[in-house]
Write a protein that holds these residues in place. Structure first.
Motif, PDB file in Angstrom:
ATOM      1  N   TYR A  35       0.847  -1.179   0.000  1.00  0.00           N
ATOM      2  CA  TYR A  35       0.000   0.000   0.000  1.00  0.00           C
ATOM      3  C   TYR A  35       0.889   1.238   0.000  1.00  0.00           C
ATOM      4  O   TYR A  35       2.036   1.200   0.444  1.00  0.00           O
ATOM      5  N   ARG A  36       0.330   2.337  -0.474  1.00  0.00           N
ATOM      6  CA  ARG A  36       1.045   3.608  -0.450  1.00  0.00           C
ATOM      7  C   ARG A  36       0.188   4.613   0.313  1.00  0.00           C
ATOM      8  O   ARG A  36      -1.010   4.732   0.055  1.00  0.00           O
ATOM      9  N   GLN A  37       0.825   5.334   1.222  1.00  0.00           N
ATOM     10  CA  GLN A  37       0.096   6.294   2.029  1.00  0.00           C
ATOM     11  C   GLN A  37       0.735   7.664   1.883  1.00  0.00           C
ATOM     12  O   GLN A  37       1.862   7.885   2.320  1.00  0.00           O
ATOM     13  N   GLY A  42      -5.458   8.024   3.661  1.00  0.00           N
ATOM     14  CA  GLY A  42      -5.427   6.629   4.046  1.00  0.00           C
ATOM     15  C   GLY A  42      -4.587   5.836   3.064  1.00  0.00           C
ATOM     16  O   GLY A  42      -4.305   6.297   1.955  1.00  0.00           O
ATOM     17  N   PRO A  43      -4.162   4.653   3.451  1.00  0.00           N
ATOM     18  CA  PRO A  43      -3.369   3.816   2.544  1.00  0.00           C
ATOM     19  C   PRO A  43      -4.155   3.468   1.279  1.00  0.00           C
ATOM     20  O   PRO A  43      -5.355   3.216   1.338  1.00  0.00           O
ATOM     21  N   GLU A  44      -3.456   3.439   0.163  1.00  0.00           N
ATOM     22  CA  GLU A  44      -4.054   3.075  -1.118  1.00  0.00           C
ATOM     23  C   GLU A  44      -3.400   1.808  -1.634  1.00  0.00           C
ATOM     24  O   GLU A  44      -2.177   1.690  -1.637  1.00  0.00           O
ATOM     25  N   PHE A  45      -4.231   0.906  -2.098  1.00  0.00           N
ATOM     26  CA  PHE A  45      -3.777  -0.399  -2.567  1.00  0.00           C
ATOM     27  C   PHE A  45      -2.878  -0.278  -3.793  1.00  0.00           C
ATOM     28  O   PHE A  45      -3.164   0.480  -4.721  1.00  0.00           O
ATOM     29  N   LEU A  46      -1.799  -1.044  -3.795  1.00  0.00           N
ATOM     30  CA  LEU A  46      -0.916  -1.120  -4.964  1.00  0.00           C
ATOM     31  C   LEU A  46      -0.980  -2.497  -5.611  1.00  0.00           C
ATOM     32  O   LEU A  46      -1.319  -2.634  -6.783  1.00  0.00           O
ATOM     33  N   ILE A  47      -0.632  -3.529  -4.824  1.00  0.00           N
ATOM     34  CA  ILE A  47      -0.515  -4.868  -5.395  1.00  0.00           C
ATOM     35  C   ILE A  47      -0.689  -5.906  -4.307  1.00  0.00           C
ATOM     36  O   ILE A  47      -0.390  -5.650  -3.143  1.00  0.00           O
ATOM     37  N   TYR A  48      -1.171  -7.066  -4.729  1.00  0.00           N
ATOM     38  CA  TYR A  48      -1.427  -8.171  -3.814  1.00  0.00           C
ATOM     39  C   TYR A  48      -0.819  -9.448  -4.380  1.00  0.00           C
ATOM     40  O   TYR A  48      -1.000  -9.759  -5.555  1.00  0.00           O
ATOM     41  N   PHE A  49      -0.075 -10.163  -3.542  1.00  0.00           N
ATOM     42  CA  PHE A  49       0.511 -11.445  -3.905  1.00  0.00           C
ATOM     43  C   PHE A  49      -0.158 -12.557  -3.118  1.00  0.00           C
ATOM     44  O   PHE A  49      -0.394 -12.442  -1.918  1.00  0.00           O
ATOM     45  N   GLN A  50      -0.424 -13.643  -3.804  1.00  0.00           N
ATOM     46  CA  GLN A  50      -0.811 -14.887  -3.139  1.00  0.00           C
ATOM     47  C   GLN A  50       0.283 -15.879  -3.524  1.00  0.00           C
ATOM     48  O   GLN A  50       0.349 -16.330  -4.668  1.00  0.00           O
ATOM     49  N   GLY A  51       1.131 -16.190  -2.562  1.00  0.00           N
ATOM     50  CA  GLY A  51       2.303 -17.003  -2.879  1.00  0.00           C
ATOM     51  C   GLY A  51       3.294 -16.184  -3.689  1.00  0.00           C
ATOM     52  O   GLY A  51       3.621 -15.056  -3.344  1.00  0.00           O
ATOM     53  N   THR A  52       3.744 -16.751  -4.777  1.00  0.00           N
ATOM     54  CA  THR A  52       4.755 -16.075  -5.595  1.00  0.00           C
ATOM     55  C   THR A  52       4.152 -15.178  -6.666  1.00  0.00           C
ATOM     56  O   THR A  52       4.839 -14.314  -7.204  1.00  0.00           O
ATOM     57  N   GLY A  53       2.885 -15.362  -6.959  1.00  0.00           N
ATOM     58  CA  GLY A  53       2.290 -14.634  -8.070  1.00  0.00           C
ATOM     59  C   GLY A  53       1.520 -13.402  -7.649  1.00  0.00           C
ATOM     60  O   GLY A  53       0.909 -13.366  -6.579  1.00  0.00           O
ATOM     61  N   SER A  87       6.865  10.366  -3.606  1.00  0.00           N
ATOM     62  CA  SER A  87       7.160  10.509  -2.182  1.00  0.00           C
ATOM     63  C   SER A  87       5.932  10.144  -1.358  1.00  0.00           C
ATOM     64  O   SER A  87       4.850  10.699  -1.564  1.00  0.00           O
ATOM     65  N   ALA A  88       6.116   9.208  -0.450  1.00  0.00           N
ATOM     66  CA  ALA A  88       5.010   8.693   0.363  1.00  0.00           C
ATOM     67  C   ALA A  88       5.587   7.666   1.325  1.00  0.00           C
ATOM     68  O   ALA A  88       6.773   7.337   1.269  1.00  0.00           O
ATOM     69  N   VAL A  89       4.728   7.147   2.184  1.00  0.00           N
ATOM     70  CA  VAL A  89       5.098   5.998   2.997  1.00  0.00           C
ATOM     71  C   VAL A  89       4.556   4.748   2.306  1.00  0.00           C
ATOM     72  O   VAL A  89       3.372   4.684   1.974  1.00  0.00           O
ATOM     73  N   TYR A  90       5.425   3.800   2.075  1.00  0.00           N
ATOM     74  CA  TYR A  90       5.022   2.555   1.418  1.00  0.00           C
ATOM     75  C   TYR A  90       4.885   1.483   2.494  1.00  0.00           C
ATOM     76  O   TYR A  90       5.841   1.156   3.187  1.00  0.00           O
TER      77      TYR A  90
ATOM     78  N   TYR B 101     -10.119  -0.931   1.394  1.00  0.00           N
ATOM     79  CA  TYR B 101     -10.375   0.452   1.046  1.00  0.00           C
ATOM     80  C   TYR B 101     -10.414   1.239   2.342  1.00  0.00           C
ATOM     81  O   TYR B 101     -11.269   1.009   3.192  1.00  0.00           O
ATOM     82  N   PHE B 102      -9.480   2.143   2.471  1.00  0.00           N
ATOM     83  CA  PHE B 102      -9.355   2.911   3.701  1.00  0.00           C
ATOM     84  C   PHE B 102     -10.030   4.260   3.575  1.00  0.00           C
ATOM     85  O   PHE B 102     -10.042   4.872   2.509  1.00  0.00           O
ATOM     86  N   GLY B 103     -10.550   4.750   4.705  1.00  0.00           N
ATOM     87  CA  GLY B 103     -10.976   6.134   4.773  1.00  0.00           C
ATOM     88  C   GLY B 103      -9.742   7.026   4.888  1.00  0.00           C
ATOM     89  O   GLY B 103      -8.612   6.542   4.929  1.00  0.00           O
ATOM     90  N   THR B 104      -9.973   8.312   4.958  1.00  0.00           N
ATOM     91  CA  THR B 104      -8.858   9.255   5.038  1.00  0.00           C
ATOM     92  C   THR B 104      -8.356   9.442   6.461  1.00  0.00           C
ATOM     93  O   THR B 104      -7.387  10.152   6.677  1.00  0.00           O
ATOM     94  N   GLY B 105      -9.022   8.807   7.416  1.00  0.00           N
ATOM     95  CA  GLY B 105      -8.538   8.825   8.783  1.00  0.00           C
ATOM     96  C   GLY B 105      -9.069   9.979   9.610  1.00  0.00           C
ATOM     97  O   GLY B 105      -9.422  11.035   9.085  1.00  0.00           O
TER      98      GLY B 105
END
Lengths: 114, 112
Positions: A35-37, A42-53, A87-90, B101-105
């Motif tokens: 996720y990237r914040q 709030g955190p925003e989804f980037l990518i999801y892994f299940q196992g290696t894929g 620039s963000a928190v990952y 899906y997160f809110g803005t906090g």
């Protein structure tokens, strides 16, 4: 390990450079998420892994972003030709199955592109 | 579309006061999960609670309580007798499919 470990905790890089961010999930967790914040968001989804894929990479903003998890444990998020807007928190998170039981998050990597 | 709205950006209370953090969600899924996370200044997201869409029972855990109402699509969080250590940003989140899906906090400051 006992928790999700992310390294480095802070990274400052120049615009245009390549960076790698590492995530070491909880042992045995098959699902891993990035996720990237951004500041104040709030955190925003980037990518999801299940196992290696990569089961879902729909959140990656563009082709400069790429992530791998070659052995189904440690994952690396790679950003090419970094821009100031990166620039963000990952944040990395892991869970036992499909994530519906709640993720365990790491402390994040604060990336600053100057 | 999936969406979580936390209308309160910042809240300040004096220690020992009760405080409620609001969360409203949108989803077309009939099966979904709702969460609350706490993010202290250290940055790590700390899991507080999970609730599935079929369980509308309210829950209490110590000074924390949660009120889930499907009729109003809300999942509000109340801290009773707040303490300085409760100061943090609190995120409400919706899980449907593989994503959160997160809110803005809501940034909570408890003043001693």
């Amino acid at each position: 390990g006992a928790g999700v470990s992310q390294t480095p905790s802070n990274k400052v890089t120049e615009k245009g450079k390549y960076v790698e961010l590492r995530c070491d999930p909880i042992s045995g967790h098959t699902a891993l998420y990035w996720y990237r914040q951004s500041l104040g968001q709030g955190p925003e989804f980037l990518i999801y892994f299940q196992g290696t894929g990569a089961a879902d990479d729909s959140g990656l903003p563009n082709d400069r972003f790429f992530a791998v998890r070659p052995e189904g444990s440690v994952s690396t998020l790679k950003i090419q030709r970094t821009e100031r807007g990166d620039s963000a928190v990952y944040l990395c998170a892991s869970s036992e199955s499909w994530g519906r039981n709640g993720y365990t998050f790491g402390s994040g990597t604060r990336l600053t592109v100057v | 579309a999936q969406k979580v709205t936390q209308a309160q950006t910042e809240i300040s209370v004096v220690e020992k006061e009760d405080v409620t953090l609001d969360c409203v969600y949108e989803t077309r899924d009939t099966t979904y999960y709702l969460f609350w996370y706490k993010q202290p200044p250290s940055g790590e997201l700390v899991f507080l609670i999970r609730r599935n869409s079929f369980d509308e029972q309210n829950e209490i855990s110590g000074r924390y309580s949660w009120n889930f109402q499907k009729s109003t699509s809300s999942f509000n969080f109340t801290i009773t007798a707040s303490q300085v250590v409760d100061s943090a940003v609190y995120f409400c989140a919706l899980s449907a499919g593989n994503q959160f899906y997160f809110g803005t906090g809501t940034s909570l400051t408890v003043i001693p």
